[in-house]
Design a protein around this motif. Structure first.
Motif, PDB file in Angstrom:
ATOM      1  N   GLN A  33       0.287  -1.169  -0.122  1.00  0.00           N
ATOM      2  CA  GLN A  33      -0.133   0.226   0.216  1.00  0.00           C
ATOM      3  C   GLN A  33       1.429   1.608  -0.015  1.00  0.00           C
ATOM      4  O   GLN A  33       0.446   2.242  -0.013  1.00  0.00           O
ATOM      5  CB  GLN A  33      -1.054   0.273   0.813  1.00  0.00           C
ATOM      6  CG  GLN A  33      -2.481  -0.974   0.910  1.00  0.00           C
ATOM      7  CD  GLN A  33      -2.587  -1.178   2.367  1.00  0.00           C
ATOM      8  OE1 GLN A  33      -2.458  -0.738   3.035  1.00  0.00           O
ATOM      9  NE2 GLN A  33      -4.289  -1.385   1.923  1.00  0.00           N
ATOM     10  N   GLN A  35       2.883   1.728  -2.008  1.00  0.00           N
ATOM     11  CA  GLN A  35       3.511   1.660  -2.777  1.00  0.00           C
ATOM     12  C   GLN A  35       2.854   3.139  -4.255  1.00  0.00           C
ATOM     13  O   GLN A  35       2.255   3.071  -3.870  1.00  0.00           O
ATOM     14  CB  GLN A  35       4.212   0.786  -4.293  1.00  0.00           C
ATOM     15  CG  GLN A  35       4.730  -0.735  -3.668  1.00  0.00           C
ATOM     16  CD  GLN A  35       6.288   0.259  -2.924  1.00  0.00           C
ATOM     17  OE1 GLN A  35       7.024   0.734  -3.686  1.00  0.00           O
ATOM     18  NE2 GLN A  35       6.148  -0.639  -1.477  1.00  0.00           N
ATOM     19  N   PRO A  36       3.804   3.999  -5.478  1.00  0.00           N
ATOM     20  CA  PRO A  36       2.930   4.855  -5.286  1.00  0.00           C
ATOM     21  C   PRO A  36       2.159   4.653  -6.481  1.00  0.00           C
ATOM     22  O   PRO A  36       1.798   5.555  -7.035  1.00  0.00           O
ATOM     23  CB  PRO A  36       4.337   5.676  -5.790  1.00  0.00           C
ATOM     24  CG  PRO A  36       5.690   5.299  -6.020  1.00  0.00           C
ATOM     25  CD  PRO A  36       5.592   3.745  -5.067  1.00  0.00           C
ATOM     26  N   SER A  37       2.456   3.294  -6.909  1.00  0.00           N
ATOM     27  CA  SER A  37       2.358   3.260  -8.366  1.00  0.00           C
ATOM     28  C   SER A  37       1.529   1.793  -8.827  1.00  0.00           C
ATOM     29  O   SER A  37       2.483   1.328  -7.897  1.00  0.00           O
ATOM     30  CB  SER A  37       2.911   4.112  -9.135  1.00  0.00           C
ATOM     31  OG  SER A  37       3.972   2.974  -9.496  1.00  0.00           O
ATOM     32  N   VAL A  38       0.899   2.092  -9.707  1.00  0.00           N
ATOM     33  CA  VAL A  38       0.198   0.108  -9.893  1.00  0.00           C
ATOM     34  C   VAL A  38       1.466  -0.382 -10.722  1.00  0.00           C
ATOM     35  O   VAL A  38       1.708  -1.670  -9.843  1.00  0.00           O
ATOM     36  CB  VAL A  38      -0.962   0.190 -10.933  1.00  0.00           C
ATOM     37  CG1 VAL A  38      -0.599  -1.251 -11.648  1.00  0.00           C
ATOM     38  CG2 VAL A  38      -1.984   0.224 -10.581  1.00  0.00           C
ATOM     39  N   ARG A  39       2.273   0.021 -11.119  1.00  0.00           N
ATOM     40  CA  ARG A  39       3.657  -0.687 -11.230  1.00  0.00           C
ATOM     41  C   ARG A  39       3.915  -0.692 -10.299  1.00  0.00           C
ATOM     42  O   ARG A  39       5.052  -3.018 -10.290  1.00  0.00           O
ATOM     43  CB  ARG A  39       4.614   0.376 -12.961  1.00  0.00           C
ATOM     44  CG  ARG A  39       5.719  -0.213 -12.965  1.00  0.00           C
ATOM     45  CD  ARG A  39       6.634   0.008 -13.631  1.00  0.00           C
ATOM     46  NE  ARG A  39       6.492  -0.598 -14.708  1.00  0.00           N
ATOM     47  CZ  ARG A  39       6.617  -0.156 -16.084  1.00  0.00           C
ATOM     48  NH1 ARG A  39       6.675   1.045 -16.638  1.00  0.00           N
ATOM     49  NH2 ARG A  39       6.386  -1.145 -16.804  1.00  0.00           N
ATOM     50  N   ALA A  40       4.811  -0.277  -9.499  1.00  0.00           N
ATOM     51  CA  ALA A  40       5.950  -0.129  -7.869  1.00  0.00           C
ATOM     52  C   ALA A  40       5.119  -1.531  -7.262  1.00  0.00           C
ATOM     53  O   ALA A  40       5.806  -1.833  -6.648  1.00  0.00           O
ATOM     54  CB  ALA A  40       5.807   0.945  -7.446  1.00  0.00           C
ATOM     55  N   VAL A  41       3.651  -1.659  -7.193  1.00  0.00           N
ATOM     56  CA  VAL A  41       2.861  -2.430  -6.703  1.00  0.00           C
ATOM     57  C   VAL A  41       2.973  -3.759  -6.687  1.00  0.00           C
ATOM     58  O   VAL A  41       4.128  -4.431  -5.865  1.00  0.00           O
ATOM     59  CB  VAL A  41       1.421  -2.657  -6.105  1.00  0.00           C
ATOM     60  CG1 VAL A  41       0.839  -3.801  -6.105  1.00  0.00           C
ATOM     61  CG2 VAL A  41       1.354  -1.334  -5.068  1.00  0.00           C
ATOM     62  N   THR A  43       5.844  -4.801  -8.714  1.00  0.00           N
ATOM     63  CA  THR A  43       7.082  -4.825  -8.809  1.00  0.00           C
ATOM     64  C   THR A  43       7.354  -5.465  -7.202  1.00  0.00           C
ATOM     65  O   THR A  43       8.495  -5.921  -6.774  1.00  0.00           O
ATOM     66  CB  THR A  43       7.747  -3.493  -9.317  1.00  0.00           C
ATOM     67  OG1 THR A  43       7.842  -3.736 -10.389  1.00  0.00           O
ATOM     68  CG2 THR A  43       9.665  -4.051  -8.851  1.00  0.00           C
TER      69      THR A  43
END
Length: 68
Positions: A33, A35-41, A43
Motif C-alpha cells: 500500500q 507503493q506510489p503506483s500500480v507498477r511499483a506495487v 514490482t
C-alpha cells in the motif's frame, strides 16, 4: 483425538501459526500500500515472492543437509 493436554498444545501451536501468518500478511499488505503506483506495487510484490522463495530454498537445503 488425544488427551486434553495434547489437544491444547496442538491448538496453541495452530493459533501461533495463524497469528504469525496474519502479522506477515499485514506487513506485506502495508508495504504494498505504500507503493506510489500500480507498477511499483507489482514490482514490490514480485520482490516479496522472490524473498519468500529464496528463504524456502535455504530452509529446504538446510533440512536436506541435516537429514543425511
Amino acid at each position: 483425538m488425544g488427551n486434553p493436554d495434547e489437544v491444547g498444545a496442538r491448538y496453541a501451536a495452530l493459533m501461533r501459526e495463524r497469528a504469525r501468518r496474519v502479522l506477515v500478511m499485514q506487513s506485506i499488505r502495508a508495504s504494498l500500500q505504500e507503493q506510489p503506483s500500480v507498477r511499483a506495487v507489482i514490482t514490490c510484490a514480485r520482490r516479496w515472492v522472490a524473498d519468500v522463495l529464496r528463504a524456502a530454498d535455504e530452509v529446504a537445503k538446510s533440512k536436506r543437509e541435516h537429514r543425511t
